[in-house]
Design a protein around this motif. Structure first.
Motif, PDB file in Angstrom:
ATOM      1  N   UNK A 158     -13.375  -0.957  -7.124  1.00 54.82           N
ATOM      2  CA  UNK A 158     -12.084  -0.983  -7.809  1.00 54.82           C
ATOM      3  C   UNK A 158     -10.964  -0.635  -6.841  1.00 54.82           C
ATOM      4  N   UNK A 159      -9.850  -1.324  -7.014  1.00 54.59           N
ATOM      5  CA  UNK A 159      -8.655  -1.115  -6.181  1.00 54.59           C
ATOM      6  C   UNK A 159      -7.569  -0.485  -7.042  1.00 54.59           C
ATOM      7  N   UNK A 167       0.820  -1.197   0.000  1.00 55.83           N
ATOM      8  CA  UNK A 167       0.000   0.000   0.000  1.00 55.83           C
ATOM      9  C   UNK A 167       0.855   1.247   0.000  1.00 55.83           C
ATOM     10  N   UNK A 168       0.245   2.405   0.058  1.00 56.92           N
ATOM     11  CA  UNK A 168      -1.193   2.608   0.229  1.00 56.92           C
ATOM     12  C   UNK A 168      -1.988   2.357  -1.059  1.00 56.92           C
ATOM     13  N   UNK A 169      -3.282   2.062  -0.851  1.00 57.95           N
ATOM     14  CA  UNK A 169      -4.210   1.818  -1.950  1.00 57.95           C
ATOM     15  C   UNK A 169      -5.413   2.761  -1.825  1.00 57.95           C
ATOM     16  N   UNK A 170      -6.057   2.985  -2.970  1.00 59.21           N
ATOM     17  CA  UNK A 170      -7.325   3.713  -3.025  1.00 59.21           C
ATOM     18  C   UNK A 170      -8.398   2.705  -3.439  1.00 59.21           C
ATOM     19  N   UNK A 171      -9.558   2.781  -2.811  1.00 55.11           N
ATOM     20  CA  UNK A 171     -10.699   1.952  -3.211  1.00 55.11           C
ATOM     21  C   UNK A 171     -11.847   2.875  -3.610  1.00 55.11           C
ATOM     22  N   UNK A 172     -12.454   2.557  -4.744  1.00 52.42           N
ATOM     23  CA  UNK A 172     -13.604   3.333  -5.220  1.00 52.42           C
ATOM     24  C   UNK A 172     -14.739   2.379  -5.535  1.00 52.42           C
ATOM     25  N   UNK A 173     -15.981   2.821  -5.314  1.00 51.71           N
ATOM     26  CA  UNK A 173     -17.138   2.027  -5.709  1.00 51.71           C
ATOM     27  C   UNK A 173     -18.134   2.924  -6.429  1.00 51.71           C
ATOM     28  N   UNK A 174     -18.599   2.456  -7.575  1.00 56.17           N
ATOM     29  CA  UNK A 174     -19.530   3.255  -8.379  1.00 56.17           C
ATOM     30  C   UNK A 174     -20.684   2.410  -8.896  1.00 56.17           C
ATOM     31  N   UNK A 175     -21.806   3.116  -9.122  1.00 61.29           N
ATOM     32  CA  UNK A 175     -22.988   2.540  -9.769  1.00 61.29           C
ATOM     33  C   UNK A 175     -23.141   3.246 -11.113  1.00 61.29           C
ATOM     34  N   UNK A 176     -22.898   2.530 -12.219  1.00 62.53           N
ATOM     35  CA  UNK A 176     -23.029   3.163 -13.542  1.00 62.53           C
ATOM     36  C   UNK A 176     -24.445   3.073 -14.103  1.00 62.53           C
ATOM     37  N   UNK A 177     -25.390   2.604 -13.304  1.00 64.13           N
ATOM     38  CA  UNK A 177     -26.730   2.264 -13.814  1.00 64.13           C
ATOM     39  C   UNK A 177     -27.849   3.114 -13.222  1.00 64.13           C
ATOM     40  N   UNK A 178     -27.524   4.322 -12.753  1.00 58.03           N
ATOM     41  CA  UNK A 178     -28.525   5.147 -12.089  1.00 58.03           C
ATOM     42  C   UNK A 178     -29.127   6.189 -13.042  1.00 58.03           C
ATOM     43  N   UNK A 193      -6.004  -2.142 -10.240  1.00 59.82           N
ATOM     44  CA  UNK A 193      -5.228  -3.385 -10.142  1.00 59.82           C
ATOM     45  C   UNK A 193      -6.084  -4.541  -9.623  1.00 59.82           C
ATOM     46  N   UNK A 194      -7.335  -4.249  -9.268  1.00 58.60           N
ATOM     47  CA  UNK A 194      -8.238  -5.304  -8.827  1.00 58.60           C
ATOM     48  C   UNK A 194      -9.646  -4.758  -8.763  1.00 58.60           C
ATOM     49  N   UNK A 195     -10.603  -5.666  -8.605  1.00 62.57           N
ATOM     50  CA  UNK A 195     -11.982  -5.213  -8.482  1.00 62.57           C
ATOM     51  C   UNK A 195     -12.940  -6.376  -8.386  1.00 62.57           C
ATOM     52  N   UNK A 196     -14.170  -6.055  -8.063  1.00 62.25           N
ATOM     53  CA  UNK A 196     -15.242  -7.040  -8.065  1.00 62.25           C
ATOM     54  C   UNK A 196     -16.549  -6.251  -8.129  1.00 62.25           C
ATOM     55  N   UNK A 197     -17.676  -6.947  -8.281  1.00 63.32           N
ATOM     56  CA  UNK A 197     -18.949  -6.216  -8.315  1.00 63.32           C
ATOM     57  C   UNK A 197     -20.096  -7.108  -7.912  1.00 63.32           C
ATOM     58  N   UNK A 198     -21.200  -6.432  -7.528  1.00 62.37           N
ATOM     59  CA  UNK A 198     -22.435  -7.140  -7.185  1.00 62.37           C
ATOM     60  C   UNK A 198     -23.584  -6.508  -7.954  1.00 62.37           C
TER      61      UNK A 198
END
Ligand SMILES: *[C@@H]1O[C@H](CO)[C@@H](O)[C@H](O)[C@H]1NC(C)=O
Ligand SMILES: *[C@@H]1O[C@H](CO)[C@@H](O)[C@H](O)[C@H]1NC(C)=O
Length: 209
Positions: free
Chosen positions: A159-160, A92-103, A197-202
């Motif tokens: 996303x990481x 690290x350090x790392x940044x984490x972001x989460x987005x909804x592209x469907x709104x 460098x990484x990610x996942x989604x629900x």
């Protein structure tokens, strides 16, 4: 004494295993299949598995596997994050972001992206199963998915990124910046995050109950 293989079998028999991501290529495939790299304008070639775990009121926490569909009431959070399979990503350090592209809806995402989380200064504690911890407040705290009634399920993408020097001084997004109309790839470009460098989604659909 139990061998590791029989221990794993035993755990799965008792339903104690969690459905987390285990393969970089499977995560990449799930992102491609859901059109996420195109829709977010990102290059997605994960080098590490970002594990996102949601605590549950009276059950074991749920760890996402890319593309899993959850009920809204399973997503109250806040999530915890860890990184596995990351020999070369550093601590690290790392940044984490989460987005909804469907709104508000995937068919007409006029408010997208909605920023559901943005935080920096995450460090890997290799002695604690790859758990990411940070001691600074998030720029945008976790926001539970709330797709509007009548909408199809939305994609909630995590996303990481490796955190660049000077990230803590950026003022492009602050806690008072609107969470709507966000563009993660534009933000990444402007603050020098590089590619994720990484990610996942629900997937989460509206829930009235
Ligand atoms: C988001 O930003 C990227 C990079 O600047 C750009 O290519 C893309 O067109 C933007 N997306 C939208 C929907 O504005
Ligand atoms: C979530 O909602 C489902 C369906 O309405 C219900 O069966 C379940 O008990 C709820 N779970 C929690 C944790 O509230």
């Amino acid at each position: 004494m139990l061998l590791p293989a029989s221990l794993a079998l035993l755990l799965s028999l008792f339903g104690a295993t969690v459905a987390q991501d285990t393969s970089l290529s499977a995560v990449k495939q799930a992102f491609d299949k859901a059109n996420i790299p195109t829709n977010l304008a990102i290059n997605f070639n994960p080098q590490a598995l970002l594990q996102v775990s949601l605590p549950q009121p009276s059950a074991r926490e749920i760890t996402l596997s890319a593309g899993v569909q959850l009920l809204r009431n399973q997503t109250a959070g806040p999530p915890t994050f860890s990184v596995t399979g990351a020999a070369q990503t550093g601590l690290g350090p790392f940044v984490i972001a989460s987005v909804d592209p469907d709104a508000p809806t995937p068919q007409n995402p006029t408010n997208a992206q909605i920023r559901h989380f943005l935080g920096g200064n995450f460090f890997l504690s290799s002695d604690r199963g790859g758990l990411l911890s940070n001691s600074t407040p998030a720029i945008s705290g976790y926001r539970q998915p709330t797709p509007p009634a009548g909408s199809d399920a939305h994609r909630y993408i995590f996303l990481l990124y490796k955190q660049p020097a000077g990230f803590n001084q950026q003022t492009i997004v602050t806690p008072s910046t609107s969470i709507a109309g966000f563009n993660i790839s534009n933000f990444a470009l402007r603050v020098g995050l590089g590619d994720p460098i990484g990610g996942t989604f629900m997937l989460v659909a509206p829930q009235t109950a």
